[in-house]
Design a protein around this motif. Structure first.
Motif, PDB file in Angstrom:
ATOM      1  N   ASP A 304      24.285 -27.786   9.526  1.00  0.00           N
ATOM      2  CA  ASP A 304      22.980 -27.949  10.171  1.00  0.00           C
ATOM      3  C   ASP A 304      22.562 -26.663  10.890  1.00  0.00           C
ATOM      4  N   ILE A 307      21.283 -24.274   8.314  1.00  0.00           N
ATOM      5  CA  ILE A 307      19.969 -24.691   7.808  1.00  0.00           C
ATOM      6  C   ILE A 307      18.869 -24.271   8.779  1.00  0.00           C
ATOM      7  N   ILE A 308      19.120 -24.483  10.070  1.00  0.00           N
ATOM      8  CA  ILE A 308      18.136 -24.087  11.093  1.00  0.00           C
ATOM      9  C   ILE A 308      17.918 -22.579  11.072  1.00  0.00           C
ATOM     10  N   ALA A 310      18.383 -20.546   8.544  1.00  0.00           N
ATOM     11  CA  ALA A 310      17.664 -20.186   7.319  1.00  0.00           C
ATOM     12  C   ALA A 310      16.169 -20.485   7.450  1.00  0.00           C
ATOM     13  N   LYS A 311      15.816 -21.620   8.039  1.00  0.00           N
ATOM     14  CA  LYS A 311      14.406 -21.976   8.238  1.00  0.00           C
ATOM     15  C   LYS A 311      13.724 -20.991   9.170  1.00  0.00           C
ATOM     16  N   ASP A 312      14.439 -20.558  10.221  1.00  0.00           N
ATOM     17  CA  ASP A 312      13.868 -19.587  11.167  1.00  0.00           C
ATOM     18  C   ASP A 312      13.564 -18.265  10.470  1.00  0.00           C
ATOM     19  N   ILE A 314      12.918 -17.885   7.231  1.00  0.00           N
ATOM     20  CA  ILE A 314      11.774 -18.118   6.331  1.00  0.00           C
ATOM     21  C   ILE A 314      10.470 -18.100   7.118  1.00  0.00           C
ATOM     22  N   ASP A 315      10.464 -18.797   8.270  1.00  0.00           N
ATOM     23  CA  ASP A 315       9.257 -18.838   9.109  1.00  0.00           C
ATOM     24  C   ASP A 315       8.873 -17.445   9.597  1.00  0.00           C
ATOM     25  N   LYS A 318       7.071 -15.637   6.944  1.00  0.00           N
ATOM     26  CA  LYS A 318       5.769 -16.226   6.607  1.00  0.00           C
ATOM     27  C   LYS A 318       4.679 -15.746   7.548  1.00  0.00           C
TER      28      LYS A 318
END
Length: 319
Positions: A304, A307-308, A310-312, A314-315, A318
């Protein structure tokens, strides 16, 4: 370096006839206690040195003794010619002096040992530096060395790990080189402390002297201190699965991770590997760096966290 000093002592005795412990200590920039240990070593090796107490006394060597090193075995002669690190000698201000001392030493080596000695000198090189240029600041080693050899207290400004600095009064006991870094071992309010020299921001040698502890042995202390430090490091164990293509990279891991075990391929061609880190944060950053070539098995909650992270990332891209 001790070999250079022992030879210098013999040369001084031969030249001056009689020299006091204090004179030798000042000449060679060491403590009087060190000179006494050196004399014991020379006497134990069979050198005819004797001392006279009282006014006008000092150390002397028998007039008919020749300072050729015939009393040493071939392996012992070679050990005197093992090169020292130029970087470390330069830090201590001994680079040119050491070279001259070794040349004098070579002139005293018996003929049958000269060839092996010069081969060792010319064909072995000790490099304690890293691949990149040194970034550690060693500006105060000369001042520290002066206080150390004169047994004077030091007032230092020291930077802690959090970036904050404070003032300390210490009793310097010894300098230790580890890799390309220097550490100062000292007493602070009766307790032993290790200070990284590059984090010392200011040094003032005080007029106040201190009594160097007769029972203290720098080498023994450092070995014990290093062992305790390593044993007390936190261990964070992580079980992962990796693709076989990155196994060679794992074998060249950094100083903050240790590969404990590599298992056999499972049915989907992933290799189980057990890693040891100092902290969870180091584990997460290390595993994240391998992308889709490494995945966590245990502890499960790290999945987890990754995953957090990796999302950070990506954001961030963006935006």
């Amino acid at each position: 370096m001790r070999a250079d000093r022992l030879i210098s002592i013999l040369l001084l005795l031969k030249k001056r006839g009689k020299v006091t412990t204090k004179e030798l200590a000042q000449e060679l920039e060491v403590t009087q206690r060190t000179i006494h240990r050196d004399m014991e070593a020379l006497i134990s090796a069979g050198i005819p040195i004797f001392s006279e107490r009282g006014k006008g006394g000092g150390w002397s060597i028998m007039d008919n003794w020749q300072n050729r090193l015939s009393w040493l075995k071939n392996e012992e002669v070679q050990s005197l010619f093992i090169p020292s690190s130029n970087n470390l000698l330069a830090d201590l201000g001994f680079n040119e002096i050491s070279e001259k001392a070794r040349e004098k030493l070579y002139s005293s080596v018996p003929y049958q040992h000269k060839e092996e000695a010069i081969k060792l000198w010319e064909r072995v090189y000790i490099d304690t530096s890293t691949w990149k240029d040194r970034t550690e600041h060693q500006a105060f080693i000369t001042d520290i060395k002066r206080a150390l050899f004169n047994e004077k207290k030091l007032k230092i400004i020291y930077e802690k790990y959090n970036g904050k600095s404070d003032e300390r009064i210490i009793e310097p006991l010894g300098l230790v080189s580890k890799g390309d870094k220097w550490y100062l071992v000292a007493l602070k309010k009766g307790e032993y402390r290790n200070y990284r020299v590059s984090r010392i921001k200011s040094v003032i040698m005080l007029d106040e002297e201190f009594t160097y502890p007769s029972y203290f042995n720098l080498q023994s202390y450092w070995k014990k201190s290093k062992k305790e430090f390593v044993n007390n490091l936190p261990r964070y164990i992580v079980q992962v699965k990796v693709l076989s293509s990155i196994i060679p990279r794992l074998k060249f891991t950094g100083k903050f991770v240790e590969v404990i075990e590599v298992g056999n391929n499972d049915i989907d061609q992933w290799l189980p590997v057990t890693l040891s880190f100092h902290s969870e944060e180091e584990a997460v950053e290390y595993i994240f760096g391998f992308g889709n070539k490494m995945k966590v098995a245990n502890p499960v909650h790290l999945k987890d966290t990754l995953i957090i992270m990796a999302k950070d990332v990506i954001d961030m891209y963006k935006e």
